[in-house]
Scaffold this motif. Sequence first.
Motif, PDB file in Angstrom:
ATOM      1  N   ASP A   1       0.647   8.271   4.854  1.00 23.59           N
ATOM      2  CA  ASP A   1      -0.281   8.063   5.987  1.00 23.59           C
ATOM      3  C   ASP A   1       0.469   8.157   7.318  1.00 23.59           C
ATOM      4  O   ASP A   1      -0.057   8.689   8.305  1.00 23.59           O
ATOM      5  CB  ASP A   1      -1.092   6.761   5.851  1.00 23.59           C
ATOM      6  N   GLY A   2       1.720   7.707   7.341  1.00 20.66           N
ATOM      7  CA  GLY A   2       2.528   7.891   8.557  1.00 20.66           C
ATOM      8  C   GLY A   2       2.844   9.364   8.762  1.00 20.66           C
ATOM      9  O   GLY A   2       2.939   9.851   9.899  1.00 20.66           O
TER      10      GLY A   2
ATOM     11  N   ASP B   1      -1.294   8.755   0.568  1.00 17.64           N
ATOM     12  CA  ASP B   1      -0.862   7.400   0.218  1.00 17.64           C
ATOM     13  C   ASP B   1      -1.101   6.493   1.432  1.00 17.64           C
ATOM     14  O   ASP B   1      -0.229   6.323   2.282  1.00 17.64           O
ATOM     15  CB  ASP B   1       0.622   7.417  -0.168  1.00 17.64           C
TER      16      ASP B   1
ATOM     17  N   ASN C   1      -0.924   3.455   2.651  1.00 14.02           N
ATOM     18  CA  ASN C   1      -0.377   2.102   2.471  1.00 14.02           C
ATOM     19  C   ASN C   1      -0.323   1.318   3.793  1.00 14.02           C
ATOM     20  O   ASN C   1       0.227   0.226   3.854  1.00 14.02           O
ATOM     21  CB  ASN C   1       0.992   2.148   1.764  1.00 14.02           C
TER      22      ASN C   1
ATOM     23  N   LYS D   1       1.344   1.417   6.354  1.00 21.75           N
ATOM     24  CA  LYS D   1       2.618   1.161   7.043  1.00 21.75           C
ATOM     25  C   LYS D   1       3.442   2.437   7.127  1.00 21.75           C
ATOM     26  O   LYS D   1       3.395   3.259   6.208  1.00 21.75           O
ATOM     27  CB  LYS D   1       3.420   0.106   6.290  1.00 21.75           C
ATOM     28  N   GLN D   2       4.200   2.570   8.193  1.00 24.65           N
ATOM     29  CA  GLN D   2       5.150   3.684   8.264  1.00 24.65           C
ATOM     30  C   GLN D   2       6.547   3.131   8.472  1.00 24.65           C
ATOM     31  O   GLN D   2       6.817   2.014   8.052  1.00 24.65           O
ATOM     32  CB  GLN D   2       4.705   4.710   9.297  1.00 24.65           C
TER      33      GLN D   2
ATOM     34  N   LYS E   1       2.093  -1.034   0.175  1.00 22.22           N
ATOM     35  CA  LYS E   1       3.496  -0.608   0.237  1.00 22.22           C
ATOM     36  C   LYS E   1       4.348  -1.618  -0.538  1.00 22.22           C
ATOM     37  O   LYS E   1       4.213  -2.827  -0.352  1.00 22.22           O
ATOM     38  CB  LYS E   1       3.926  -0.505   1.719  1.00 22.22           C
TER      39      LYS E   1
HETATM   40 MG   LIG Z   1       2.772   4.759   4.834  1.00 19.53          MG
END
Ligand SMILES: [Mg+2]
Length: 278
Positions: A140-141, A168, A170, A172-173, A233
């Motif tokens: 996603d990042g 994905d 999640n 968070k990156q 994550k």
């Molecule tokens: Mg991510």
Amino acid sequence: MTQQINNREYAAAIRAVISKMFIARGDGHIGGAFSIADVMAVLFNSYLRDAPKDWFVLSKGHAGPAYYACLYLQHKIPEEAIATLNANGTILPSHPDRNLTPGVQCSTGSLGQGISQAVGIAYANKLKQTGANVYCIVGDGELNEGETYEALEFASNKRLSNLIILIDANKKQVDGLIKDVSCDYDYQKLFQGLALAVHKIPGNDVKVIDETLSSILADNDEKCHVIVLDTIKGKGISYFENAENCHHVTFNETELSELTKYVKENEGAVKHVLGNTK
Ligand SMILES: [Mg+2]
Ligand SMILES: Cc1ncc(C[n+]2csc(CCOP(=O)(O)OP(=O)(O)O)c2C)c(N)n1
């Protein structure tokens, strides 16, 4: 889809093998490798075919150890390589390299470029009518990379129904929450706007992942499908799930003992998968 090995057990085996690599190395991209273990289990257990030869592209290449774990569980990577993750001369570099690792189909790691390769591969297979499918996992990042949207436009325009993109999500990156670093996407609207078929599902639930893939493959709608996997994550070890940032961790003693405990608890799953993939 019917499978010889239970997908949940397969996912546990993947996480255990990843943990072994990280323990030997002392650090690793644990968060993003663990968040995709469930989808990787479903893909490698039931979907990726040898004939016609399907393609797997791990666009978020920093999760390479999850890919290596699957190849190891399929007897493509030797046991002794597991302790050499990212070491000098290894066949398991931190990010996948098709020239180094048996079974790796695409070199990735520069975010955005994996999905760009995947659309090209899917288009070539469509033109050649090989019947092969392409599965591509994107972070996603990673969607921060503008190149990913160019690839999605191409997939939509060329009606790449042999391509399934798995995001994905999640949340968070590398250095924070997606919503703080970039923006709080409504993926469904975003991808529908690109005339792609979108499915948002619980991304750590092997049963739902399997059902979604099955229904997409049964559907002949001439569209590229995007599955947004709502994941956690670090999924699999609550210590990492609850950590503020588990993107890349240099493991302290507590963290190493969490990994060791996971390996011990799931050694049986690793043996069982290995015994059934010969
Ligand atoms: Mg991510
Ligand atoms: C072009 C490029 N820029 C920066 C990086 C460094 N980098 C590696 S992982 C990462 C964050 C990716 O976030 P996400 O896709 O959400 O990964 P995940 O949460 O799945 O681990 C960044 C910026 C890279 N690999 N490639």
